[in-house]
Design an enzyme around this catalytic site. Structure first.
Site, PDB file in Angstrom:
ATOM      1  N   ASN A  83       0.775  -1.212  -0.038  1.00 19.77           N
ATOM      2  CA  ASN A  83       0.045  -0.197  -0.071  1.00 19.77           C
ATOM      3  C   ASN A  83       0.802   1.307  -0.086  1.00 19.77           C
ATOM      4  O   ASN A  83       2.048   1.164   0.641  1.00 19.77           O
ATOM      5  CB  ASN A  83      -1.011   0.068   1.160  1.00 19.77           C
ATOM      6  CG  ASN A  83      -0.499  -0.271   2.653  1.00 19.77           C
ATOM      7  OD1 ASN A  83       0.735  -0.859   2.611  1.00 19.77           O
ATOM      8  ND2 ASN A  83      -1.117   0.121   3.549  1.00 19.77           N
TER       9      ASN A  83
ATOM     10  N   GLU B 245       0.583   5.222   0.823  1.00 14.92           N
ATOM     11  CA  GLU B 245      -0.270   6.332   1.367  1.00 14.92           C
ATOM     12  C   GLU B 245       0.372   7.551   0.895  1.00 14.92           C
ATOM     13  O   GLU B 245       1.380   7.793   0.216  1.00 14.92           O
ATOM     14  CB  GLU B 245      -0.333   5.944   3.037  1.00 14.92           C
ATOM     15  CG  GLU B 245      -0.855   4.743   3.400  1.00 14.92           C
ATOM     16  CD  GLU B 245      -1.029   4.635   4.777  1.00 14.92           C
ATOM     17  OE1 GLU B 245      -0.283   5.461   5.626  1.00 14.92           O
ATOM     18  OE2 GLU B 245      -1.908   3.782   5.257  1.00 14.92           O
TER      19      GLU B 245
ATOM     20  N   CYS C  64      -4.422   1.069  -2.108  1.00 16.39           N
ATOM     21  CA  CYS C  64      -4.109  -0.134  -1.453  1.00 16.39           C
ATOM     22  C   CYS C  64      -3.251  -0.879  -2.239  1.00 16.39           C
ATOM     23  O   CYS C  64      -3.156  -0.914  -3.460  1.00 16.39           O
ATOM     24  CB  CYS C  64      -5.668  -0.773  -1.273  1.00 16.39           C
ATOM     25  SG  CYS C  64      -6.909  -0.322  -0.293  1.00 16.39           S
TER      26      CYS C  64
ATOM     27  N   GLU D 233      -3.447  -3.952  -3.103  1.00 16.28           N
ATOM     28  CA  GLU D 233      -4.266  -5.128  -4.033  1.00 16.28           C
ATOM     29  C   GLU D 233      -4.401  -4.118  -5.507  1.00 16.28           C
ATOM     30  O   GLU D 233      -4.411  -4.469  -6.144  1.00 16.28           O
ATOM     31  CB  GLU D 233      -5.560  -5.476  -3.656  1.00 16.28           C
ATOM     32  CG  GLU D 233      -5.670  -6.319  -2.381  1.00 16.28           C
ATOM     33  CD  GLU D 233      -5.901  -5.547  -1.084  1.00 16.28           C
ATOM     34  OE1 GLU D 233      -5.090  -4.320  -1.094  1.00 16.28           O
ATOM     35  OE2 GLU D 233      -6.266  -6.028  -0.262  1.00 16.28           O
TER      36      GLU D 233
ATOM     37  N   CYS E  24     -10.565  -4.700   1.355  1.00 21.25           N
ATOM     38  CA  CYS E  24     -11.713  -3.827   1.368  1.00 21.25           C
ATOM     39  C   CYS E  24     -12.453  -3.884   0.198  1.00 21.25           C
ATOM     40  O   CYS E  24     -12.386  -4.474  -0.681  1.00 21.25           O
ATOM     41  CB  CYS E  24     -11.095  -2.272   1.707  1.00 21.25           C
ATOM     42  SG  CYS E  24     -10.495  -1.730   0.010  1.00 21.25           S
TER      43      CYS E  24
ATOM     44  N   CYS F 197     -11.293  -2.969  -3.180  1.00 24.92           N
ATOM     45  CA  CYS F 197     -10.268  -4.064  -3.793  1.00 24.92           C
ATOM     46  C   CYS F 197     -10.986  -5.225  -4.166  1.00 24.92           C
ATOM     47  O   CYS F 197     -10.748  -5.910  -5.038  1.00 24.92           O
ATOM     48  CB  CYS F 197      -9.401  -4.396  -2.813  1.00 24.92           C
ATOM     49  SG  CYS F 197      -8.238  -2.980  -2.420  1.00 24.92           S
TER      50      CYS F 197
HETATM   51  N1  THU Z   1      -5.355  -1.055   2.799  1.00 27.23           N
HETATM   52  C1  THU Z   1      -4.911  -1.953   1.707  1.00 27.23           C
HETATM   53  O1  THU Z   1      -3.826  -2.024   1.346  1.00 27.23           O
HETATM   54  N2  THU Z   1      -5.637  -3.140   1.233  1.00 27.23           N
HETATM   55  C2  THU Z   1      -7.053  -3.204   1.703  1.00 27.23           C
HETATM   56  O2  THU Z   1      -7.853  -4.152   1.254  1.00 27.23           O
HETATM   57  C3  THU Z   1      -7.417  -2.328   3.110  1.00 27.23           C
HETATM   58  C4  THU Z   1      -6.743  -1.160   3.313  1.00 27.23           C
HETATM   59  C5  THU Z   1      -4.446  -0.054   3.321  1.00 27.23           C
HETATM   60  C6  THU Z   1      -4.903   1.200   2.784  1.00 27.23           C
HETATM   61  C7  THU Z   1      -4.146   2.215   3.873  1.00 27.23           C
HETATM   62  O3  THU Z   1      -2.872   2.283   3.254  1.00 27.23           O
HETATM   63  C8  THU Z   1      -4.204   1.072   5.122  1.00 27.23           C
HETATM   64  O4  THU Z   1      -4.298  -0.102   4.669  1.00 27.23           O
HETATM   65  C9  THU Z   1      -4.992   1.564   6.300  1.00 27.23           C
HETATM   66  O5  THU Z   1      -6.674   1.351   5.725  1.00 27.23           O
END
Ligand code: THU
Length: 160
Positions: A62, A64, A73, A75, A112, A115
């Site tokens: 991920n 940010e 994310c 994914e 999530c 994704c």
């Molecule tokens: N995140 C993912 O990389 N994949 C997911 O399916 C859920 C959330 C990341 C996004 C963000 O950088 C961190 O997790 C917290 O939400």
């Protein structure tokens, strides 16, 4: 009125060593990607790795941003990479892992909603299910047969 139920089967194993060798390698690729994730705001590092039918492995973490809604994310990172580098390749399996620097994970991470929708689009495009391995250190490992199991009543392009 009729009542209907949605249920699905998935596999659970206790340790990575119980996975097939190719799954173990994919899990390791997801772990490595997680170490490289850029998640200074949530401290929730996610790694994902996709095994393509052509044998390639695409991984990522991920990413940010100080403008929070711009966070991407893991994914999403790998699916974009697969689409742009191997547009005609289908995905056999995706491994997803996560660790938090503030909370102990008791269950493996689960993708999530966005994704799930992205993985669903890829499944529809390739017309074949994608296995999904969800794991974290010291949790059980879940092996799903298709994203549709965790995205019932999914929206797809057939109505557009
Ligand atoms: N995140 C993912 O990389 N994949 C997911 O399916 C859920 C959330 C990341 C996004 C963000 O950088 C961190 O997790 C917290 O939400």
């Amino acid at each position: 009125m009729k009542k209907k139920t949605v249920s699905f089967d998935y596999e659970v194993v206790d340790t990575i060593e119980q996975l097939a060798e190719s799954d173990q390698s994919l899990v390791q690729a997801a772990r490595n990607a997680m170490q490289k994730a850029y998640a200074p705001y949530s401290n929730f590092l996610v790694g994902a790795a996709a095994l393509l039918h052509n044998g390639e492995v695409i991984s990522g973490g991920n990413m940010e941003n100080a403008a929070y809604p711009m966070c991407i994310c893991a994914e999403g990172v790998i699916l974009s990479s697969v689409e742009s580098n191997y547009p005609r390749a289908s995905i056999q399996t995706i491994a997803i892992t996560a660790k938090s620097n503030s909370v102990k994970l008791m269950e493996p991470p689960s993708p999530c909603g966005s994704c799930r929708q992205m993985i669903c689009e890829k499944e529809n495009r390739q017309q074949a299910p994608i296995r999904i391995i969800l794991f974290a250190e010291d949790t059980e490992i879940y092996i799903l047969n298709t994203i549709k199991d965790i995205l019932p009543f999914s929206f797809d392009g057939s109505v557009l």
